[in-house]
Design an enzyme around this catalytic site. Structure first.
Site, PDB file in Angstrom:
ATOM      1  N   ILE A 146       0.819  -1.221   0.000  1.00 29.08           N
ATOM      2  CA  ILE A 146       0.000   0.000   0.000  1.00 29.08           C
ATOM      3  C   ILE A 146       0.851   1.268   0.000  1.00 29.08           C
ATOM      4  O   ILE A 146       0.406   2.310  -0.464  1.00 29.08           O
ATOM      5  CB  ILE A 146      -1.013  -0.014   1.176  1.00 29.08           C
ATOM      6  CG1 ILE A 146      -2.189   0.910   0.867  1.00 29.08           C
ATOM      7  CG2 ILE A 146      -0.346   0.334   2.499  1.00 29.08           C
ATOM      8  CD1 ILE A 146      -3.393   0.699   1.746  1.00 29.08           C
ATOM      9  N   ASN A 191      -3.238   1.824  15.393  1.00 24.89           N
ATOM     10  CA  ASN A 191      -3.786   1.463  16.704  1.00 24.89           C
ATOM     11  C   ASN A 191      -4.208   2.743  17.398  1.00 24.89           C
ATOM     12  O   ASN A 191      -3.892   3.836  16.936  1.00 24.89           O
ATOM     13  CB  ASN A 191      -2.812   0.617  17.530  1.00 24.89           C
ATOM     14  CG  ASN A 191      -1.520   1.344  17.782  1.00 24.89           C
ATOM     15  OD1 ASN A 191      -1.523   2.481  18.253  1.00 24.89           O
ATOM     16  ND2 ASN A 191      -0.411   0.717  17.440  1.00 24.89           N
ATOM     17  N   ASP A 234       0.966  -0.362   9.469  1.00 25.85           N
ATOM     18  CA  ASP A 234       1.239   0.882  10.203  1.00 25.85           C
ATOM     19  C   ASP A 234       2.744   1.185  10.176  1.00 25.85           C
ATOM     20  O   ASP A 234       3.174   2.298   9.820  1.00 25.85           O
ATOM     21  CB  ASP A 234       0.746   0.685  11.643  1.00 25.85           C
ATOM     22  CG  ASP A 234       0.583   1.979  12.413  1.00 25.85           C
ATOM     23  OD1 ASP A 234       0.737   3.053  11.819  1.00 25.85           O
ATOM     24  OD2 ASP A 234       0.287   1.898  13.625  1.00 25.85           O
ATOM     25  N   SER A 238      -7.650  -4.944  10.305  1.00 23.56           N
ATOM     26  CA  SER A 238      -7.862  -5.953  11.367  1.00 23.56           C
ATOM     27  C   SER A 238      -7.496  -7.383  10.975  1.00 23.56           C
ATOM     28  O   SER A 238      -7.587  -8.283  11.806  1.00 23.56           O
ATOM     29  CB  SER A 238      -9.305  -5.953  11.908  1.00 23.56           C
ATOM     30  OG  SER A 238      -9.544  -4.802  12.682  1.00 23.56           O
ATOM     31  N   GLY A 276      -4.605  -8.633  10.202  1.00 23.18           N
ATOM     32  CA  GLY A 276      -3.233  -9.032  10.493  1.00 23.18           C
ATOM     33  C   GLY A 276      -3.110  -9.389  11.962  1.00 23.18           C
ATOM     34  O   GLY A 276      -3.726 -10.343  12.440  1.00 23.18           O
ATOM     35  N   VAL A 277      -2.358  -8.580  12.688  1.00 23.24           N
ATOM     36  CA  VAL A 277      -2.130  -8.814  14.121  1.00 23.24           C
ATOM     37  C   VAL A 277      -3.453  -8.853  14.904  1.00 23.24           C
ATOM     38  O   VAL A 277      -3.566  -9.573  15.898  1.00 23.24           O
ATOM     39  CB  VAL A 277      -1.206  -7.707  14.687  1.00 23.24           C
ATOM     40  CG1 VAL A 277      -1.092  -7.789  16.193  1.00 23.24           C
ATOM     41  CG2 VAL A 277       0.170  -7.794  14.057  1.00 23.24           C
ATOM     42  N   TYR A 278      -4.453  -8.115  14.452  1.00 22.21           N
ATOM     43  CA  TYR A 278      -5.733  -8.068  15.168  1.00 22.21           C
ATOM     44  C   TYR A 278      -6.605  -9.302  14.926  1.00 22.21           C
ATOM     45  O   TYR A 278      -7.694  -9.426  15.499  1.00 22.21           O
ATOM     46  CB  TYR A 278      -6.496  -6.780  14.862  1.00 22.21           C
ATOM     47  CG  TYR A 278      -5.956  -5.556  15.602  1.00 22.21           C
ATOM     48  CD1 TYR A 278      -4.827  -5.645  16.413  1.00 22.21           C
ATOM     49  CD2 TYR A 278      -6.565  -4.318  15.497  1.00 22.21           C
ATOM     50  CE1 TYR A 278      -4.321  -4.542  17.094  1.00 22.21           C
ATOM     51  CE2 TYR A 278      -6.075  -3.203  16.183  1.00 22.21           C
ATOM     52  CZ  TYR A 278      -4.960  -3.321  16.976  1.00 22.21           C
ATOM     53  OH  TYR A 278      -4.480  -2.227  17.654  1.00 22.21           O
TER      54      TYR A 278
END
Ligand code: ADP
Length: 181
Positions: free
Chosen positions: A11, A24, A34, A124, A126-128
């Site tokens: 991206i 976050n 991020d 959301s 990925g890590v989430y």
């Protein structure tokens, strides 16, 4: 008419008006997309995030909301930071609503800025921990509904999927919804 498109890629390399960040709530940076946005976009983005925190979001940006900053050195005009929910089955309905809100709010902010083109990551997913196919269903369904209404000035909303698996899942869900590529 707004085109909804899917690409596999990074991206941070997209030439669009708005790049959406899966931030976050601290707005102070993190890993995943991020981290990539802040690394490539440079310190100006973090500086603006800090100012936004100090002026408005001292307790953190609530889940489902979105705010804009400069895009720094990215080939975009703005970054819109949105906070996705952490996946948790016990609170599925509330959190799915928050995830849909991320897309709606990001598009609202982009339209307010006068943007024409917007790129989203799979917020959301990925890590989430959100299961990719369900994240795709919510993302594509919400964006399709929003560009038919409040965000109809946009010419393109592009989903930028990191890796072939994510791209394949989004493509399958999109075709299943009757979408065109
Ligand atoms: P979250 O915390 O919201 O889950 P992540 O950044 O961990 O956010 O992941 C969100 C999605 O973004 C994941 O599908 C991940 O693979 C993807 N991703 C990570 N880096 C990039 C990138 N440079 N461009 C596009 N998508 C990315």
């Amino acid at each position: 008419m707004t085109r909804i498109t899917l690409v596999e890629g990074d991206i941070t390399e997209q030439q669009v008006d708005v790049v959406v960040n899966a931030a976050n709530s601290s707005l102070l940076g993190g890993g995943g997309v991020d981290g990539a946005i802040h690394r490539k976009g440079g310190p100006q983005i973090l500086e603006e995030c800090r100012r936004l925190r100090a002026s408005h979001w001292g307790r953190g940006l609530p889940t489902g909301r979105a705010v804009a900053t400069t895009a720094g050195r990215l080939p975009a005009r703005w970054v819109v930071h949105t906070v996705g929910p952490v996946y948790w089955e016990d609170e599925y309905e509330d959190r799915a609503g928050q995830l849909a809100s991320c897309y709606r709010e990001s598009l609202r902010v982009a339209a307010e800025l006068g943007a024409r083109t917007v790129a989203f990551p799979a917020v959301s997913a990925g890590v989430y921990g959100w299961p990719l196919d369900d994240a795709a269903r919510i993302a594509l369904g919400t964006v399709a509904a929003t560009v038919a209404g409040p965000a109809r000035e946009l010419t393109e909303v592009r989903f930028v999927l990191f890796g072939t698996a994510a791209y394949g899942t989004f493509e399958q869900v999109w075709l299943g919804m009757g979408g065109e590529q």
